[in-house]
Design an enzyme around this catalytic site. Structure first.
Site, short mmCIF file in Angstrom:
data_model
loop_
_atom_site.label_atom_id
_atom_site.label_comp_id
_atom_site.label_asym_id
_atom_site.label_seq_id
_atom_site.Cartn_x
_atom_site.Cartn_y
_atom_site.Cartn_z
CG ASP A 196 36.53 44.59 28.91
OD1 ASP A 196 35.75 43.63 29.06
OD2 ASP A 196 36.58 45.54 29.71
CG HIS A 197 36.01 38.20 28.73
ND1 HIS A 197 36.56 38.62 29.90
CD2 HIS A 197 34.95 37.45 29.07
CE1 HIS A 197 35.86 38.13 30.91
NE2 HIS A 197 34.86 37.40 30.44
CG ASP A 254 39.04 40.48 38.61
OD1 ASP A 254 39.82 40.30 37.66
OD2 ASP A 254 38.22 39.63 38.98
CG HIS A 259 34.78 42.77 32.70
ND1 HIS A 259 35.65 42.77 31.63
CD2 HIS A 259 35.14 41.72 33.48
CE1 HIS A 259 36.50 41.76 31.77
NE2 HIS A 259 36.22 41.12 32.88
CE LYS A 360 36.27 37.09 41.50
NZ LYS A 360 35.97 36.31 40.31
C1 BG6 Z 1 37.50 38.03 34.43
C2 BG6 Z 1 37.81 38.21 35.88
O1 BG6 Z 1 37.90 39.15 33.70
O2 BG6 Z 1 36.11 37.84 34.26
C3 BG6 Z 1 37.30 37.03 36.70
O3 BG6 Z 1 39.22 38.32 36.04
C4 BG6 Z 1 35.84 36.78 36.43
O4 BG6 Z 1 37.50 37.28 38.08
C5 BG6 Z 1 35.60 36.70 34.92
O5 BG6 Z 1 35.47 35.55 37.05
C6 BG6 Z 1 34.12 36.63 34.62
O6 BG6 Z 1 33.94 36.40 33.26
P1 BG6 Z 1 32.62 35.71 32.73
O7 BG6 Z 1 32.73 35.80 31.25
O8 BG6 Z 1 32.61 34.32 33.27
O9 BG6 Z 1 31.50 36.54 33.28
#
Ligand code: BG6
Length: 515
Positions: A196-197, A254, A259, A360
């Site tokens: 989960d980045h 998503d 997140h 979005k």
């Molecule tokens: C991803 C989603 O996990 O995170 C995308 O699939 C989203 O839809 C992205 O744009 C957002 O990541 P960050 O790091 O740019 O906030």
């Protein structure tokens, strides 16, 4: 320059020798995130002294062509400037292997390739497999890795073998459980690193430090002092080239399922017994996710709002509506905005609403957590035309301007007793003077070190899906059925979402923060 990954007394602990195999090597994630992150780790001298990266995908490609393509992407996406000499050294460790994820034979060839690359190195390499493919390949790749003898028992092995797996992890509770059970046939839970980045972002990692390294906040961190919490994820971009994926997913799956619920869990956990034990943190996160009150079907209409963007203007430029986007059906019911009112039903958080929203094509890109404290009694100021005292708000900006601010009430200079809100600010840029590394840098480094603290465990993922199951069910009801389906509202691109999102907060006289 300060080393953001330094441990102990600025000691750099490099991971042991590793062979990283990236499945989906010709895809967007590899080019935009993974290779730039590895290059940046090399730039900072955090890569193992012995490493190879093997990119695997279906397209036939030579090592040289693969490196050339990657170079173009690194030039575009790297945080650090390109140093030609470093790139030459770094890219000599990158190879390409044509592979069909569903064919065991391909994996036998991969094993031979890895063995031959390893022979040229001075040490046994750990194997780290990165699944950057479409989710339909997750199961077959894991199974074929095991089938080809590329997975070793974590207890007995001379080398460690681990699997990093990208989102989406399942589509709902049943599919996530199914995927977990398929993966566990080939890998032990301790070998699986679910990405989960957001957990790799500096500001998200700082939540625990902020809460537990400061004596002044934790005593206030409960229902006695906190009035409510908001977590907002706003993007100005639309679905871009990911229409196919997004239309099947929607923003709840998503962004919220992973997140935002991870952020919520970190905000609400009890102190884990240790920060060095991945399971200690994850055990506490699971308790929070489990304690979030499940919505009954009849609550869904009251406590959730979903919406889709229509055409509008974003940052002064005209933007088309969601249904006009390429690859989106003109009848799509997929939500691009979701807002929920949740409550962690335990002693600490009893009665504290937690509002979560994600969207979005909103007015701008910002992710922010805000903690609103209860108001001070106004008795002392009554009759002095002070008006309603402002709430103290602690705001953690996750991005783009990483930082923390605290709104406090203060007396402006002058002979009259007046009260005005002022903001105390801390920004990462000013205080630390170094740009934060990309989340993928930290996550790749940790996975090479075998540290799973910033990765999600099977039960966390399942709890998060379980929590959202009633919402997904109600939102998917057929139109015109016996039970009314909650409406899909609309909002103009470039605004802050549908008007209906405000109604979630009205009951308790709250308002979304202006961001
Ligand atoms: C991803 C989603 O996990 O995170 C995308 O699939 C989203 O839809 C992205 O744009 C957002 O990541 P960050 O790091 O740019 O906030």
């Amino acid at each position: 320059m300060e080393n953001p990954f330094a441990e102990g007394e600025n000691r750099i602990i490099r991971p042991p020798g590793t062979a990283i195999v990236i499945f989906g090597a010709t895809g967007d994630l590899t080019h935009r995130k993974l290779i730039p992150a590895l290059y940046n780790l090399a730039y900072d001298d955090y890569m193992p002294s012995n490493f190879v990266v093997v990119g695997a995908a279906r397209t036939p490609l030579s090592d040289e062509d693969f490196r050339k393509n990657l170079f173009e992407s690194v030039k575009k996406h790297s945080r650090r400037t390109i140093n030609d000499e470093l790139w030459q050294r770094f890219s000599q460790n990158i190879y390409y292997q044509q592979l069909d994820g569903t064919s065991l034979e391909s994996f036998v060839k991969l094993r031979e390739r890895l063995q031959s690359l390893e022979k040229k190195r001075a040490e046994t390499l750990n194997y780290l497999y990165y699944l950057a493919t479409s989710p339909s390949f997750f199961g077959p790749i894991a199974t074929n890795l095991r089938g080809a003898g590329l997975v070793e028992d974590p207890k007995a092995a001379a080398r460690s073998t681990s699997l990093i797996i990208e989102k989406p992890f399942g589509h709902d509770l049943a599919s996530a459980r199914e995927l977990n059970s398929v993966l566990r046939k080939s890998f032990a839970e301790e070998q699986i690193f679910r990405i989960d980045h957001y957990l790799g972002k500096e500001t998200v990692q700082n939540i625990l430090v902020f809460r537990f390294a400061n004596g002044i906040f934790e005593p206030l961190w409960n229902h006695n002092f906190i009035d409510h919490i908001q977590i907002s994820f706003c993007e100005d971009i639309g679905v871009g080239s990911r229409a196919g994926y997004f239309d099947q997913s929607g923003i709840l799956r998503d962004i919220v399922q992973n997140h935002l619920l991870q952020i919520l869990a970190l905000l609400c956990i009890e102190p884990p017994y240790s920060l060095s034990d991945a399971d200690a943190i994850r055990d506490e996160k699971v308790k929070v996710l489990r304690a979030i009150r499940r919505l009954k079907p009849e609550d869904v209409a009251r406590q959730t709002v979903r919406a889709q963007y229509t055409k509008g203007f974003v940052n002064g430029e005209s933007a088309i509506g969601y249904m006009e986007e390429k690859g989106i059906a003109a009848t799509s019911q997929t939500e691009t905005f979701a807002a929920l009112r949740l409550e962690v039903d335990n002693w600490r958080w009893s009665g504290v609403p937690i509002y979560v929203r994600a969207g979005k094509r909103l007015a701008k890109r910002i992710t922010e957590i805000s903690i609103a404290f209860k108001r001070a009694p106004e008795s002392l100021f009554r009759g002095r035309q002070v008006g309603e005292l402002d709430q103290n708000i602690l705001a953690i900006q996750v991005q783009p301007n990483e930082g923390i601010s605290l709104k406090i009430c203060s007396k402006p200079p002058g002979p009259r007793l007046r009260v005005r809100p002022v903001v105390m600010d801390f920004t990462y840029g000013h205080s630390f003077g170094v740009p934060s590394p990309d989340a993928y840098e930290r996550l790749l480094l940790d996975s090479m070190k075998g540290d799973a603290s910033l990765f999600t465990r099977d039960d966390e993922i399942e709890e998060a899906w379980d929590l959202l199951a009633p919402v997904l069910e109600q939102w998917a009801l057929p139109a015109g059925g016996k039970v009314a389906r909650p409406p899909l509202h609309t909002y103009e691109a470039g605004t802050w979402g549908p008007a209906a999102a405000a109604t979630l907060l009205k009951e308790q006289k709250h308002r979304w923060r202006r961001l």
